[in-house]
Design an enzyme around this catalytic site. Structure first.
Site, PDB file in Angstrom:
ATOM      1  N   GLY A  13       0.701  -1.330   0.051  1.00  0.00           N
ATOM      2  CA  GLY A  13      -0.079   0.083   0.032  1.00  0.00           C
ATOM      3  C   GLY A  13       0.912   1.093   0.011  1.00  0.00           C
ATOM      4  O   GLY A  13       0.636   2.319   0.547  1.00  0.00           O
ATOM      5  N   GLY A  16      -0.446   4.539  -1.461  1.00  0.00           N
ATOM      6  CA  GLY A  16      -1.604   5.258  -0.529  1.00  0.00           C
ATOM      7  C   GLY A  16      -1.120   6.296   0.345  1.00  0.00           C
ATOM      8  O   GLY A  16      -0.060   6.917   0.436  1.00  0.00           O
ATOM      9  N   GLN A  17      -2.255   7.043   1.195  1.00  0.00           N
ATOM     10  CA  GLN A  17      -1.987   8.238   1.886  1.00  0.00           C
ATOM     11  C   GLN A  17      -0.913   8.193   2.781  1.00  0.00           C
ATOM     12  O   GLN A  17      -0.040   8.791   2.550  1.00  0.00           O
ATOM     13  CB  GLN A  17      -3.509   8.688   2.683  1.00  0.00           C
ATOM     14  CG  GLN A  17      -3.345   9.970   3.265  1.00  0.00           C
ATOM     15  CD  GLN A  17      -4.196  10.052   4.402  1.00  0.00           C
ATOM     16  OE1 GLN A  17      -4.972   9.203   4.876  1.00  0.00           O
ATOM     17  NE2 GLN A  17      -4.191  11.540   4.784  1.00  0.00           N
ATOM     18  N   ASP A  58      -0.750  -7.820  -5.190  1.00  0.00           N
ATOM     19  CA  ASP A  58      -2.030  -7.696  -4.464  1.00  0.00           C
ATOM     20  C   ASP A  58      -1.902  -8.422  -3.520  1.00  0.00           C
ATOM     21  O   ASP A  58      -1.738  -9.738  -3.529  1.00  0.00           O
ATOM     22  CB  ASP A  58      -2.894  -8.203  -5.731  1.00  0.00           C
ATOM     23  CG  ASP A  58      -4.358  -8.478  -5.407  1.00  0.00           C
ATOM     24  OD1 ASP A  58      -4.687  -8.288  -4.145  1.00  0.00           O
ATOM     25  OD2 ASP A  58      -5.233  -8.444  -6.161  1.00  0.00           O
ATOM     26  N   ILE A  59      -2.172  -8.117  -2.350  1.00  0.00           N
ATOM     27  CA  ILE A  59      -2.090  -8.797  -1.076  1.00  0.00           C
ATOM     28  C   ILE A  59      -3.172  -9.953  -0.946  1.00  0.00           C
ATOM     29  O   ILE A  59      -2.975 -10.907  -0.107  1.00  0.00           O
ATOM     30  CB  ILE A  59      -2.135  -7.998   0.097  1.00  0.00           C
ATOM     31  CG1 ILE A  59      -3.285  -7.364   0.534  1.00  0.00           C
ATOM     32  CG2 ILE A  59      -1.127  -7.293   0.095  1.00  0.00           C
ATOM     33  CD1 ILE A  59      -3.470  -6.743   1.768  1.00  0.00           C
ATOM     34  N   TYR A 148     -15.573  -1.897   7.483  1.00  0.00           N
ATOM     35  CA  TYR A 148     -14.112  -1.558   7.720  1.00  0.00           C
ATOM     36  C   TYR A 148     -13.684  -1.777   9.272  1.00  0.00           C
ATOM     37  O   TYR A 148     -12.659  -2.479   9.655  1.00  0.00           O
ATOM     38  CB  TYR A 148     -13.892  -0.003   7.645  1.00  0.00           C
ATOM     39  CG  TYR A 148     -12.480   0.609   7.750  1.00  0.00           C
ATOM     40  CD1 TYR A 148     -11.591   0.283   7.075  1.00  0.00           C
ATOM     41  CD2 TYR A 148     -12.409   1.708   8.697  1.00  0.00           C
ATOM     42  CE1 TYR A 148     -10.213   0.911   7.222  1.00  0.00           C
ATOM     43  CE2 TYR A 148     -11.378   2.170   8.824  1.00  0.00           C
ATOM     44  CZ  TYR A 148     -10.008   1.808   8.128  1.00  0.00           C
ATOM     45  OH  TYR A 148      -8.851   2.444   8.372  1.00  0.00           O
ATOM     46  N   LYS A 152     -11.138  -4.205  10.854  1.00  0.00           N
ATOM     47  CA  LYS A 152      -9.979  -3.782  11.757  1.00  0.00           C
ATOM     48  C   LYS A 152      -9.926  -4.657  13.046  1.00  0.00           C
ATOM     49  O   LYS A 152      -8.997  -4.817  13.722  1.00  0.00           O
ATOM     50  CB  LYS A 152     -10.010  -2.345  12.027  1.00  0.00           C
ATOM     51  CG  LYS A 152      -9.576  -1.609  10.735  1.00  0.00           C
ATOM     52  CD  LYS A 152      -8.213  -1.777  10.423  1.00  0.00           C
ATOM     53  CE  LYS A 152      -7.682  -1.223   8.978  1.00  0.00           C
ATOM     54  NZ  LYS A 152      -6.484  -1.611   8.533  1.00  0.00           N
ATOM     55  N   ILE A 178      -6.280  10.669   9.645  1.00  0.00           N
ATOM     56  CA  ILE A 178      -4.850  11.353   9.339  1.00  0.00           C
ATOM     57  C   ILE A 178      -4.902  12.430   8.289  1.00  0.00           C
ATOM     58  O   ILE A 178      -5.759  12.295   7.043  1.00  0.00           O
ATOM     59  CB  ILE A 178      -3.948  10.194   8.725  1.00  0.00           C
ATOM     60  CG1 ILE A 178      -3.753   8.983   9.913  1.00  0.00           C
ATOM     61  CG2 ILE A 178      -2.639  10.660   8.426  1.00  0.00           C
ATOM     62  CD1 ILE A 178      -3.180   9.230  11.172  1.00  0.00           C
TER      63      ILE A 178
HETATM   64  N1  SER Z   1      -9.441   7.801   8.347  1.00  0.00           N
HETATM   65  C1  SER Z   1     -10.051   6.257   8.352  1.00  0.00           C
HETATM   66  C2  SER Z   1     -11.684   6.222   7.632  1.00  0.00           C
HETATM   67  O1  SER Z   1     -11.970   7.385   7.659  1.00  0.00           O
HETATM   68  C3  SER Z   1     -10.368   5.820   9.695  1.00  0.00           C
HETATM   69  O2  SER Z   1      -9.407   4.860  10.053  1.00  0.00           O
HETATM   70  O3  SER Z   1     -11.970   5.428   7.025  1.00  0.00           O
END
Ligand code: SER
Length: 322
Positions: A13, A16-17, A58-59, A148, A152, A178
């Site tokens: 990744g 990614g951000q 691709d994981i 999500y 997690k 973040i």
């Molecule tokens: N920034 C993430 C999201 O909004 C939260 O871990 O999905």
């Protein structure tokens, strides 16, 4: 992690951000050639490509990960590949597949190849409506309402399981939202806190997708990178937790963020038009107790709201106005 016990780091990744900036920080610390950046299909930036090795993997396809692990003699993985909360609600199957099946592949490969360490980010998304919203404790109710969040929680438990049963050194943090200026976030419920800066600089106005009084825990990217590297550096004998450290730097409402931006851009106007992401945000805490991280590995953030906003505006002004 000292240079001595590290050979090669794989960042999954890396486009990614967080991955994009983490890769550069790790290259700076451990040497460009010792940090393999990987992505699934998004074209990597020139910065990433020109500073060290890059491969597409691709994981969810174990053999693609195994190949680069062997080719580059990898002994440490940062698994930053994930589907975020808003995209996850639109496509829960994909979210499960990447965040759970992909993660399982990473753990299996790490074990098979006797890796030194694995980093697996978690999130404030592990919490839900039953969790205390203010100063959310380290040990508390984990009943998320998003796919999500479900992925997690499972990831944290799976990581702790691999540590306890197989002695694989897995570590992870519950990132808050973040905020960063290098790479845009990929579809989360906290994306407004990044978008608002770009729109303030470019158009002097923004329509925010959560309500003005929505308050969430947040962090500026330099602190996120520092936390992610410091936790991996930490002496394992001091760690009572492994994959589920609460982490925060600041908390503010969308309205407070807009007011802070107005101090620098007085003509900035923010409107509020909540969409489906409001429900996701409402299920998460407003502030976090991260005293376990402080105690076990010395966590301390540098940026508060005012320092973060000042820096974001400085960086984006330079990019878009000069
Ligand atoms: N920034 C993430 C999201 O909004 C939260 O871990 O999905």
């Amino acid at each position: 992690m000292s240079k001595r016990d590290m050979k090669k780091i794989l960042v999954a990744g890396a486009v990614g951000q967080i991955g994009s900036e983490l890769t550069m920080a790790l290259r700076e610390k451990f040497g460009n050639d010792n940090v393999l950046a990987t992505g699934r299909k998004t074209k990597p930036s020139e910065t990433l490509l020109n500073s060290g090795p890059f491969e597409f993997i691709d994981i969810t396809k174990k053999e693609t990960v195994e190949k680069v692990v062997k080719d580059y003699d990898i002994d440490t993985i940062y698994n930053m590949a994930a589907i975020l909360s808003a995209v996850g609600e639109k496509n829960p199957q994909l979210c499960w597949n990447v965040n759970i099946n992909g993660l399982y592949n990473i753990f299996d490969i790490a074990l098979e190849h006797k890796m030194t360490r694995v980093f697996v980010p978690s999130s404030i998304a592990v919490f839900g409506h039953e969790t205390p919203k203010e100063n959310t404790p380290q040990e508390t109710v984990l009943k998320p309402t998003t796919m999500y969040g479900v992925s997690k929680v499972a990831g944290e438990l799976l990581g702790d399981y691999y540590f306890k049963i197989f002695n694989l050194d897995v570590r992870g943090l519950r990132y808050p939202g973040i905020i960063s200026s290098e790479t845009l976030p990929g579809g989360g419920a906290t994306d407004y806190a990044v978008e608002i800066f770009y729109e303030a600089i470019k158009n002097k106005k923004y329509t925010c997708f959560v309500k003005e009084d929505t308050t969430l825990p947040m962090m500026y990217m330099p602190d996120c990178i520092k936390a992610s590297i410091d936790l991996m550096d930490a002496d394992i004998s001091r760690l009572k937790h492994h994959c589920d450290f609460n982490l925060t730097a600041m908390s503010f409402s969308a309205g407070e963020l807009a007011d802070e931006i107005k101090k620098h851009i007085p003509e900035f106007e923010c409107k509020y038009k909540p969409d489906f992401r409001q429900d996701i945000a409402d299920s998460w805490p407003s502030s976090i107790d991260d005293s376990a991280a402080q105690k076990e590995w010395g966590w301390k953030p540098e940026y508060d709201l005012s320092a973060m906003a000042k820096d974001m505006i400085k960086v984006l002004r330079k990019r878009y106005e000069e």
